[in-house]
Design an enzyme around this catalytic site. Structure first.
Site, PDB file in Angstrom:
ATOM      1  N   CYS A 134       0.819  -1.226   0.000  1.00 26.99           N
ATOM      2  CA  CYS A 134       0.000   0.000   0.000  1.00 26.99           C
ATOM      3  C   CYS A 134       0.851   1.274   0.000  1.00 26.99           C
ATOM      4  O   CYS A 134       0.571   2.220  -0.744  1.00 26.99           O
ATOM      5  CB  CYS A 134      -0.945  -0.021   1.189  1.00 26.99           C
ATOM      6  SG  CYS A 134      -0.158  -0.502   2.731  1.00 26.99           S
ATOM      7  N   HIS A 248      -2.722   6.417   4.629  1.00 27.72           N
ATOM      8  CA  HIS A 248      -1.303   6.544   4.954  1.00 27.72           C
ATOM      9  C   HIS A 248      -0.780   7.889   4.448  1.00 27.72           C
ATOM     10  O   HIS A 248      -1.144   8.341   3.353  1.00 27.72           O
ATOM     11  CB  HIS A 248      -0.478   5.461   4.249  1.00 27.72           C
ATOM     12  CG  HIS A 248      -0.746   4.064   4.726  1.00 27.72           C
ATOM     13  ND1 HIS A 248      -1.526   3.767   5.822  1.00 27.72           N
ATOM     14  CD2 HIS A 248      -0.308   2.870   4.230  1.00 27.72           C
ATOM     15  CE1 HIS A 248      -1.551   2.448   5.987  1.00 27.72           C
ATOM     16  NE2 HIS A 248      -0.835   1.887   5.045  1.00 27.72           N
TER      17      HIS A 248
END
Ligand code: A2P
Length: 346
Positions: A134, A248
């Protein structure tokens, strides 16, 4: 009528699995039939997608047989992909694998559709296409236009990774610990998903430590970045878990080739023109990317674009994206869409 596809989702009850059904619905993916799979614990649970209800079945070696699955998304952990992906491939499906298991296999394409869609063509070698880590996905989406502009020599990144990276259990753990904090019982709260309490804390440790002093998560960013970009520049990563539920963030320092004199406006334009990247960069209005902006969206946001104070060939940027979507489900569905276009000769 154009062709519709039979789709299996392994890990259907998990954080990424659930998001996959949402994304398939949102993009009006041409689903003929859906086969949601998970462990015996979840059998019978219902999944809604595109107006239909499906019941979760147990993942077994035989479950793909006779079902004519075209596309199988795997998102139930590396050991599950290791054991079961071959059965999906044997039954004739292309596997789009969200785990780290196949990513560095030289015969398996590792794809971010905005960056290296041409690599999908190699899917027939193994029947598997790997979805990158990711943190890597959102970073390469920002590096690619800058690499094309100036040529990258080195990247130094520090991540601020949400608990969603540890699945539903990670998200639950943060919420439970925050509840315990307000009940004055934080000392007794469960600590399982992370090495330490994550509520009100910052943990510079994601995935297992390696002998070279880095963690496995950090080395994923190093190795996967160059595989996806077909490059060989230096990458150094420090991966940090923060008490954010989803999305994130990354502070990225990019050193370009010797002699480059970075023009910040050119860099900003190259980033803004890149597919699925949005620039938010106005400090005078307190505008910059944050998890509360990116969560539940399919874009990668970039801001704080600024030149180094000392070296003309260094640029600093700040990137944020929803890890469950851009970093997993949306990237996987975009791969599937490109795969379909390839199959249909579009
Ligand atoms: P289950 O919910 O039945 O355990 P997350 O990333 O949110 O933790 O989700 C992990 C996903 O992987 C879940 O859907 C989980 O199903 C699935 N999973 C875990 N272990 C197995 C297994 N042995 N067989 C099939 N699916 C599994």
């Amino acid at each position: 009528m154009s062709k519709r596809y039979n789709v299996a989702v392994v890990g259907a009850s998990g954080a990424v699995g659930e998001e996959l059904f949402r994304v398939l619905e949102e993009v009006d993916f041409p689903v003929a039939n859906l086969l949601p799979l998970a462990s015996a614990r979840s059998v019978g649970e219902e999944i809604e997608c595109q107006g239909n209800t499906y019941k979760i079945q147990e993942l077994t070696e035989d479950v793909f047989r006779g079902k004519e699955i075209d596309i199988a998304f795997f998102s139930a952990g590396g050991s599950i992909s290791e054991k079961y992906a071959k059965y999906a491939v044997e039954s004739g499906a292309v596997v789009i694998d969200n785990t780290s298991h196949f990513r560095m296999n030289p015969d398996v394409p590792l794809v971010v559709p905005e960056v290296n869609p041409e690599d999908i063509e190699a899917w027939e070698e193994t029947g598997i296409i790997a979805n990158p880590n990711c943190s890597t996905i959102q970073m390469v989406q920002l590096l690619k236009p800058l690499h094309e502009l100036y040529g990258i020599k080195r990247v130094d990144v520090s991540t601020y990774q949400a608990v969603s990276g540890a699945g539903k259990a990670g998200m639950e753990e943060l919420v439970m610990q925050m509840q315990a904090f307000f009940n004055f019982t934080l000392d007794e709260a469960k600590v399982e998903s992370f090495a330490h309490q994550i509520a009100l804390n910052v943990i510079p440790h994601i995935d297992v430590p390696l002998e070279n002093g880095y963690t496995k998560e950090e080395m994923k960013m190093v190795n996967e970045t160059n595989k996806i970009m077909h490059s060989d520049f230096a990458v150094s990563a420090t991966c940090v878990r923060v008490p954010v539920l989803r999305s994130h963030s990354e502070s990225i320092t990019i050193t370009f080739e010797e002699g480059v004199n970075v023009d910040v406006e050119k860099a900003r334009k190259a980033l803004g023109d890149f597919e699925n990247v949005v620039v938010i960069d106005d400090m005078s209005k307190n505008e910059y990317p944050m998890p509360i902006i990116s969560t539940d969206t399919d874009e990668t946001y970039v801001g704080r674009i600024r030149k180094d104070l000392y070296a003309d060939n260094i640029l600093h940027i700040w990137g944020v994206a929803d890890q469950v979507r851009v970093g997993a489900a949306t990237n996987a569905v975009r791969i599937a869409q490109k795969w379909i276009a390839l199959e249909e000769g579009a």
